[in-house]
Design an enzyme around this catalytic site. Sequence first.
Site, PDB file in Angstrom:
ATOM      1  N   ASP A 174       0.828   8.414  11.539  1.00 37.60           N
ATOM      2  CA  ASP A 174       1.209   9.561  10.714  1.00 37.60           C
ATOM      3  C   ASP A 174       0.287  10.741  11.013  1.00 37.60           C
ATOM      4  O   ASP A 174      -0.791  10.588  11.613  1.00 37.60           O
ATOM      5  CB  ASP A 174       1.126   9.212   9.228  1.00 37.60           C
ATOM      6  CG  ASP A 174       2.183   8.192   8.826  1.00 37.60           C
ATOM      7  OD1 ASP A 174       3.278   8.224   9.421  1.00 37.60           O
ATOM      8  OD2 ASP A 174       1.910   7.366   7.935  1.00 37.60           O
ATOM      9  N   HIS A 215       5.194   8.898  16.208  1.00 36.51           N
ATOM     10  CA  HIS A 215       5.305   8.960  14.742  1.00 36.51           C
ATOM     11  C   HIS A 215       5.796   7.642  14.142  1.00 36.51           C
ATOM     12  O   HIS A 215       5.711   7.443  12.923  1.00 36.51           O
ATOM     13  CB  HIS A 215       6.247  10.094  14.336  1.00 36.51           C
ATOM     14  CG  HIS A 215       5.784  10.845  13.136  1.00 36.51           C
ATOM     15  ND1 HIS A 215       5.188  10.224  12.050  1.00 36.51           N
ATOM     16  CD2 HIS A 215       5.819  12.167  12.827  1.00 36.51           C
ATOM     17  CE1 HIS A 215       4.883  11.132  11.136  1.00 36.51           C
ATOM     18  NE2 HIS A 215       5.252  12.315  11.588  1.00 36.51           N
TER      19      HIS A 215
END
Length: 440
Positions: free
Chosen positions: A417, A413
């Site tokens: 995204d 992450h």
Amino acid sequence: MEEAWERMPVPVIMPKFEMAQESGKILRWLKQEGEPVAKGEPILEVETDKVAMEVEAPASGTLVGIRAGPGEVVPIGQPIAYILQPGEAGEAPSPMPSAPAVPQVPRATPVAERIARAHGVDLHAIAGTGPGGRVTKADVEAYLAGRAPVEAEGKIPAVPAARRLARELGVDLHTVRGTGPGGRIQSEDVRRAAEALRRVAEPEAPAPPAIRRRVPLAGMRRAIAERMLRSVREAPQFTVSVDVEMSRALALVEDLATWMEREGGPRVTLTALLVKACAWALRRHPALNATLEGEEILEWEAVNIGVAVAVPEGLVVPVIHDVDRRGLVEIAQVLEEKAKRAREGHLRPEDVLGGTFTLSNLGMYGVDRFTAILNPPQAAILAVGRVAKRPAVGEGDRVEVRPMATLTLTADHRIVDGAQAARFLDDLRMVLERPGIMLG
């Protein structure tokens, strides 16, 4: 001078295969002390954190002075043997010292250990009568009774205060080991014996289950453990999944496999098609073809896909370089060759370095879906389950049985995204359901 230099012994050093490598472990010598070797001939196998490699002779001559044996870890750059060149005299090195013997730890029941500890008894001195020579409570008590010294008049030597305390606490002096002069029992000896009896009165815990074998966490298994622990500890990982209708993909693989069998070419597999499809999707979504280095995200120009391969010692990930520039048949051939070398333990450094994305396919083991852990420092890894017939809604809301597979993407992450991961999977599903798109 130049001729003399050429005839000096040539050292065989522990090579450096990887950038982060600090040492190598010797697996086995392919040539023995005093045997002739030819330049470029494999003379030993070395294991790094990632894979086992063959080390070649740097010169022709006679192998002498072996300094490390199988299982030993040697820092990179350190000599591990020498090669005497033709016409050069040399003495055979002294044999390597053998490893010191490891003393055997006696096995005993928990109660027996407590009694022995309370009386200061070395369990090595007691012959066990339990299963497999295990020392039991009865063995320790019999040993203590036999060690208690007896005075001339047949009494146990003990100070009067210890005798009184023994009567109060219900301790048999025959089971007490004296620590006073001449082995005389003191009050403190009685208190220790009473405490041991109190513990004995507690129910004895059942013996642990027998151990079939002990496997050291070492070599490749240790490297995998350390890399995966670092992955889950350092990278905030998330997963997204998608179900893919695989009828056209299977038909394409079957057609190519039939054609290659007729032409004598490599075996085309579904994994090869998945590798090609991933490369096509990564070209459209370069954010997933990336790594994190310090404070920078590096998006790579080359698409190098690693394919996880199970080996007896664990897992290796040979890398297919420039996948987006290769045809499906060529990918199948390279994949087959590197998987074979991986299982035989003959991978070269270039076979495992430079990966920018990883594919792990457990479909051949009957796994429907699973989540893979990131292969650091890569941004993403794709887990592929088996192709199985499942009910699916078709045109006109008709429920039809179709071959389906679940793809699960794990991403870092910090780099990717959720929306980026979803768009990548959507394109990957599209190209697998309509593989002809890759020809455009």
